[in-house]
Structures are given as C-alpha cells and as structure tokens.
Design an enzyme around this catalytic site. Structure first.
Site, short mmCIF file in Angstrom:
data_model
loop_
_atom_site.label_atom_id
_atom_site.label_comp_id
_atom_site.label_asym_id
_atom_site.label_seq_id
_atom_site.Cartn_x
_atom_site.Cartn_y
_atom_site.Cartn_z
CG LEU A 44 -2.04 -1.05 1.17
CD1 LEU A 44 -2.62 -1.29 2.55
CD2 LEU A 44 -3.13 -0.65 0.19
CG PHE B 92 -10.74 -5.54 5.78
CD1 PHE B 92 -11.31 -5.26 7.01
CD2 PHE B 92 -11.58 -5.92 4.73
CE1 PHE B 92 -12.68 -5.35 7.20
CE2 PHE B 92 -12.95 -6.02 4.91
CZ PHE B 92 -13.50 -5.74 6.15
CB VAL C 209 0.05 -0.66 10.76
CG1 VAL C 209 0.63 -1.02 12.11
CG2 VAL C 209 1.15 -0.48 9.72
CB SER D 254 -9.85 0.60 14.95
OG SER D 254 -9.60 0.05 16.23
CG ASN D 255 -11.96 -0.78 19.60
OD1 ASN D 255 -11.31 -0.47 20.59
ND2 ASN D 255 -11.66 -1.86 18.88
CE1 TYR E 83 -4.89 0.06 13.70
CE2 TYR E 83 -5.98 0.04 15.84
CZ TYR E 83 -5.92 -0.38 14.52
OH TYR E 83 -6.86 -1.24 14.03
P1 NAI Z 1 -4.12 -8.05 10.25
O1 NAI Z 1 -2.91 -7.36 10.76
O2 NAI Z 1 -4.29 -9.48 10.54
O3 NAI Z 1 -4.25 -7.83 8.68
C1 NAI Z 1 -3.81 -6.66 8.04
C2 NAI Z 1 -3.16 -7.07 6.75
O4 NAI Z 1 -2.64 -5.89 6.14
C3 NAI Z 1 -1.99 -8.05 6.94
O5 NAI Z 1 -2.24 -9.25 6.23
C4 NAI Z 1 -0.79 -7.31 6.42
O6 NAI Z 1 0.12 -8.12 5.69
C5 NAI Z 1 -1.42 -6.26 5.51
N1 NAI Z 1 -0.55 -5.08 5.39
C6 NAI Z 1 0.15 -4.44 6.35
N2 NAI Z 1 0.90 -3.48 5.81
C7 NAI Z 1 0.66 -3.50 4.48
C8 NAI Z 1 1.15 -2.75 3.39
N3 NAI Z 1 2.08 -1.77 3.53
N4 NAI Z 1 0.69 -3.04 2.16
C9 NAI Z 1 -0.20 -4.03 1.96
N5 NAI Z 1 -0.71 -4.78 2.96
C10 NAI Z 1 -0.27 -4.52 4.21
O7 NAI Z 1 -5.37 -7.20 10.79
P2 NAI Z 1 -6.89 -7.64 10.87
O8 NAI Z 1 -7.17 -7.98 12.26
O9 NAI Z 1 -7.23 -8.57 9.79
O10 NAI Z 1 -7.59 -6.23 10.59
C11 NAI Z 1 -7.92 -5.81 9.28
C12 NAI Z 1 -8.25 -4.32 9.33
O11 NAI Z 1 -9.30 -4.09 10.25
C13 NAI Z 1 -7.08 -3.45 9.77
O12 NAI Z 1 -7.13 -2.23 9.05
C14 NAI Z 1 -7.37 -3.19 11.23
O13 NAI Z 1 -6.82 -1.95 11.63
C15 NAI Z 1 -8.89 -3.18 11.25
N6 NAI Z 1 -9.42 -3.60 12.52
C16 NAI Z 1 -9.37 -4.92 12.90
C17 NAI Z 1 -9.92 -5.32 14.11
C18 NAI Z 1 -9.98 -6.74 14.52
O14 NAI Z 1 -10.56 -7.00 15.58
N7 NAI Z 1 -9.45 -7.71 13.78
C19 NAI Z 1 -10.51 -4.33 15.02
C20 NAI Z 1 -10.50 -2.99 14.53
C21 NAI Z 1 -9.99 -2.65 13.31
C1 15L Z 2 -8.04 -3.30 16.70
O1 15L Z 2 -8.18 -2.23 16.13
C2 15L Z 2 -7.00 -4.26 16.29
O2 15L Z 2 -6.82 -4.28 14.90
C3 15L Z 2 -7.26 -5.67 16.78
O3 15L Z 2 -6.05 -6.42 16.66
C4 15L Z 2 -7.74 -5.66 18.22
O4 15L Z 2 -6.73 -5.14 19.05
C5 15L Z 2 -9.00 -4.81 18.32
O5 15L Z 2 -8.77 -3.52 17.82
C6 15L Z 2 -9.53 -4.70 19.75
O6 15L Z 2 -9.64 -3.59 20.26
O7 15L Z 2 -9.84 -5.74 20.33
#
Ligand code: NAI
Ligand code: 15L
Length: 266
Positions: free
Chosen positions: A53, A72, A75, A112-113, A137
C-alpha cells in the site's frame, strides 16, 4: 447497487481477510485479493494481486475495474508513528486518490474502536460521538474517517466507515465479550453496504449482538444491518478470571490495553 462484478479486498492475508474471504464469493462475481503477505492460492472467482500500500504508483492498477473496495489492509495495532503514518495515513490517502482517478465509487474503510478508545465504558457512543483516539494507531483511523468524509462530500465516493470492535474467531479476554464481532456479522454488513441504493458515508460500530455493548448503531438503521451473533456462547472462557480492577485504565477505557499503554517508542 446491483451485484458487483468485481470487488477488491486489501489485507486479504490478515485475520479478518482470511475469515471472510470465502463468504465474499457470494457477494460479487469476481473477488480481487491483495496484501503484502501471501493470502494463499486463488480459488474460483478469485484473483490475487500482491501490492504494498506504500507503493503509490501501483495503486491505480490495484483498484482498476473494481466496483467496490473493502480496505482492510494496513498496520492493525499500535506501532511506531513513522510506520503508521506511511501505511495507514499516506497509504490510505493514495488509495482514495487511486479510487477517485479510476472511478471506484464505494469503499469500506476498516476503522477501529481505537479511534474512540479514550471514551469510558460507561459512555454509550453513537455515530455522532466525537473521536477520542487512544494511540498513534487510533489517530490514523480517525484520519481515515475524516478522509472518507471529504471524498464523499467533495467527490461523491461513498464509504462505509466501520469502527470495528474485535473481529476474531472468538473473544480473547473479558473486554472482548463486549467488543466482539463475528465474521458472519461482518459479511452481512458488507452485504448491506453493497446492496444499499444510497450509502453515503455512515459510521457503523462493528460489533455483534453481545449482552454487554457500549455502542449504539440506531443512527445507521437505514442500512438494515442486524447483527445475528453474540459473544454469550463464549462466556465460559472467562468465568474463572479474577475480578476486573475498576481503577485500571485498561478497564476504565473502551480501548482497553491501547489506552493504558505508554508511548510505543519509549
Ligand atoms: P491483520 O494485521 O491481521 O491484517 C492486516 C493485513 O494488512 C496483513 O495481512 C498485512 O500483511 C497487511 N498489510 C500491512 N501493511 C501492508 C502494506 N504496507 N501493504 C499491503 N498490505 C499490508 O489485521 P486484521 O485484524 O485482519 O484487521 C484488518 C483491518 O481491520 C485493519 O485495518 C485493522 O486496523 C482493522 N481492525 C481490525 C480489528 C480486529 O478486531 N481484527 C478491530 C478494529 C480494526
Ligand atoms: C483493533 O483495532 C485491532 O486491529 C485488533 O487487533 C484488536 O486489538 C481490536 O482492535 C480490539 O480492540 O480488540
């Protein structure tokens, strides 16, 4: 929107991407999956387009011919301000620019929250509640929300801003009993986003129908999203945990450990 021909999901190798990937095939004819990391081989109806990205010149090609983007990638926890700015601020800006130039009209922004993490748990938040980030973040997510608002008001690009709670296969601690969102509810929300005749730029709290909840989605009821899952079935996982300390910042604030932590680089 009629069933999209092609949607792009960034962050396809991540925790959410891997949980919802299969379900996306029901929602669009073609699903383009992108990440820095390897999301695994393409299945039927899928194409894999690796992309960093931060590689600005590559972004128009990444989004080209897509009817919608599920953003999605990035970081996903606290990190250095330098990395967060590069990926989650500059990266998001250039992705929106690519969408504007390539004519992509609908985006899901994974906020995000932690954009509102310094509100206390007793405060019930709505879509109109001001941001209160708890980390570098969280600030980057507040930026993404503001950018989405600008691209709607100025350029007519619609964004579903989802302030996701905790989207994991199951809650990892007691706090997540309140913040947990199932992959099924995320997929149903994406379905509502793609179906909406007029989306606009709403803020939705991404949370399942849990017994305890700090967030009120009534302002965005027009989307027709009704979460169907609940964390209640995981309550047994935490019933022997020690009582929570009401003076602990991780307990006082919605952002939990993110609100409690000091500066990442100290
Ligand atoms: P994750 O960290 O597992 O997935 C994020 C993906 O983005 C990773 O596979 C990573 O390789 C990729 N990535 C990181 N830097 C990159 C770059 N420079 N270029 C291309 N790809 C890149 O996170 P998750 O848990 O799947 O979350 C997805 C999205 O949702 C994120 O934006 C996160 O901030 C947001 N989020 C997730 C929550 C959760 O509970 N899983 C809660 C709140 C927000
Ligand atoms: C987020 O934003 C993060 O991406 C995830 O890894 C969790 O920490 C989530 O919030 C959370 O608050 O549980």
């Amino acid at each position: 929107m009629t069933k999209p021909n092609r949607i792009l999901m960034t962050g396809a190798a991540g925790i959410i991407g891997q949980q919802i990937r299969d379900g996306l095939r029901e929602l669009a004819t073609h699903v383009r999956l992108s990440d820095l990391a390897d999301p695994g081989p393409a299945g039927p109806g899928e194409e894999i387009v690796p992309c960093d990205l931060t590689d600005t010149p590559a972004l128009p090609g990444l989004v080209r011919d897509c009817d919608a983007i599920l953003h999605f990638g990035g970081v996903s926890t606290e990190n250095t301000a330098e990395l967060i700015h590069r990926v989650n601020i500059d990266g998001v800006y250039h992705l929106y620019e690519a969408a504007r130039k390539e004519g992509v009209k609908r985006i899901l922004f994974a906020s995000s929250n932690h954009a509102i993490g310094f509100h206390t748990r007793e405060t019930r938040l709505t879509a109109s509640t001001p941001v209160r980030p708890d980390s570098n973040y969280g600030v980057s997510k507040a930026y993404g929300e503001a950018l989405a608002s600008l691209y709607w008001d100025k350029y007519g690009i619609e964004t579903l801003i989802v302030r996701i709670g905790s989207c994991f296969p199951e809650p990892k601690d007691r706090r997540m009993m309140a913040t947990w969102m199932s992959a099924g509810d995320m997929l149903r929300l994406i379905g509502c986003m793609l179906d909406a005749p007029r989306l606009g730029c709403p803020i939705v709290y991404g949370v399942s129908n849990n017994d305890e909840c700090w967030w009120d989605n009534s302002e965005t009821a027009y989307l027709g999203w009704k979460p169907q899952d609940s964390s209640a079935r995981f309550a047994h996982l935490f019933e022997n945990d020690p009582p929570e300390d009401p003076k602990d910042p991780a307990v006082i604030y919605q952002g939990g450990g993110f609100a409690k932590a000091g500066h990442f680089e100290d």
